[in-house]
Write an enzyme that holds these catalytic residues in place. Sequence first.
Site, PDB file in Angstrom:
ATOM      1  N   ASP A  25       0.788  -1.239   0.000  1.00 56.35           N
ATOM      2  CA  ASP A  25       0.000   0.000   0.000  1.00 56.35           C
ATOM      3  C   ASP A  25       0.822   1.293   0.000  1.00 56.35           C
ATOM      4  OD1 ASP A  25      -1.384  -2.182   0.937  1.00 56.35           O
ATOM      5  OD2 ASP A  25      -2.137  -1.216   2.720  1.00 56.35           O
ATOM      6  N   ARG A 152      -7.640  -1.010  11.712  1.00 57.73           N
ATOM      7  CA  ARG A 152      -6.351  -0.498  11.249  1.00 57.73           C
ATOM      8  C   ARG A 152      -6.430   0.594  10.183  1.00 57.73           C
ATOM      9  NH1 ARG A 152      -6.041  -5.905   9.818  1.00 57.73           N
ATOM     10  NH2 ARG A 152      -6.624  -6.373   7.676  1.00 57.73           N
TER      11      ARG A 152
HETATM   12  C1  FRU Z   1      -3.880  -3.648   2.725  1.00 51.82           C
HETATM   13  C2  FRU Z   1      -3.307  -4.016   4.080  1.00 51.82           C
HETATM   14  C3  FRU Z   1      -3.644  -3.014   5.164  1.00 51.82           C
HETATM   15  C4  FRU Z   1      -2.537  -3.227   6.132  1.00 51.82           C
HETATM   16  C5  FRU Z   1      -1.342  -3.457   5.211  1.00 51.82           C
HETATM   17  C6  FRU Z   1      -0.269  -4.355   5.764  1.00 51.82           C
HETATM   18  O1  FRU Z   1      -3.163  -4.242   1.682  1.00 51.82           O
HETATM   19  O2  FRU Z   1      -3.746  -5.319   4.440  1.00 51.82           O
HETATM   20  O3  FRU Z   1      -4.920  -3.152   5.726  1.00 51.82           O
HETATM   21  O4  FRU Z   1      -2.335  -2.130   6.960  1.00 51.82           O
HETATM   22  O5  FRU Z   1      -1.892  -4.013   4.037  1.00 51.82           O
HETATM   23  O6  FRU Z   1       0.810  -4.456   4.867  1.00 51.82           O
END
Ligand code: FRU
Length: 436
Positions: A25, A152
């Site tokens: 991300d 999160r």
């Molecule tokens: C989305 C996600 C988020 C998390 C991150 C961890 O791709 O699953 O929700 O914070 O990636 O890498």
Amino acid sequence: MFILSSVKKFLPHFHLYPHSGRLNDPNGLCYFNHRFHIFYQSNPFSTLRKKTYWGHYSTKDFVNYQFHGLAISPNTKYDRDGAYSGSAIVNKNKLYLFYTGNVKHKGNYDYVLTGRESNTMRVESTDGIHFTNKKVIFTNKDYPSNLSLHVRDPYVFKMNKNFYMVLGARTKDNHGAYLLYKSKDLTHFKLIKNYKSKDLGYMFECPSVFTLAHKKIFSFSPQGLKAEKNRFKNIYSSGYIVNRINKNNYHEWDLGYDFYAPQIFIDHKGRRILIGWAGLEGYSYSYLEEKEGWKHCLTLPRELTFKNNKIYQQPIKEITNLYQKFKKVKAYIGTNFIANFKVKKDTEVTISNSLIIKFNTNKMSTHFKCNGANRVNREYKINIHEVSIILDNSICEIYLNKGEYVFTSRIYAPHSGIKIKGSNATIGAIKSASYK
Ligand code: FRU
């Protein structure tokens, strides 16, 4: 640590990619100290997600990028298994990053209701490069009791002199949810909304909240939407909602095979800019770049505008400035180009001798020659009158009707280029960006 292995055949030339290991991300997008900052979920040691850090690029112009290494490392008991996604906010000459400290306990847990911690964390910086003062803002005890341990991806924003934070979540009974908090000082946050969706999957990830043309927009990545004829064809979806949050009002950001977890920020000129992860969880076809020691890249930064009750996306002008002279041709061999054409009759496009796309005025269908590995044929019943195809080596972004729809996919092929049958196209080369 950040050593480029000698042959990296699939690296993009004007999209951001990880110097080594994995990227997912985009995080903490912002403009601070006269530079744009682009952070991202990074694992510099492996192409697997495992433990994530925040990698960091900055740029003044989206053409010359500086790589700053790691901005956040998961080095406390509150984030030891990953500095998960989050956002940036500037206040009183300081840049604050909010993120999720992921902790997974060893043992026999389901990691939904037991065995996991999702802590909301904050770090700060005066120069935008070095981050200190790691602080815990929330632990799971602080979230409402109807939620599972999956809470999160804090997105912090300012509206009418107040700060707000939105967190994505999964309820204990498996509904996508979000929490909205209000704050005056970025330290104390008061819960003002605990929203549970009815028909939008079991988990909301990566929310962004912003205004566009005086409308409040909620962008998020819901997990658990079942595939329908024209939509939700990827394992997880990402989209936005302008009005009430329900499936009818939900528009997907991108129709391609590789797109997830976009984040939106407002720059110093008031532009709403989206950057997405040109990837998705669990797909295996990227093994070719994994062999080169890296995995995934980001999409182009796209400026958002509101038209016909929808959001349109176009590459920001810093990218369109990279386009060189256009020529009227039917085929082109090269790794960086944009091809534009109007759709008046059936048109067949072959990209890098690998992805075949048929366009007509009310349909688009896609076929990967290397089918399988989640590259199954697709058909979208949508009205199409204009197409722009951008290829940057192994990443392709297709903008339909000047950004009414976008289609992002990775393509791994021995030779890059395009062939167009049916319509007259103009094709222009695109200059490479520089990464230091
Ligand atoms: C989305 C996600 C988020 C998390 C991150 C961890 O791709 O699953 O929700 O914070 O990636 O890498």
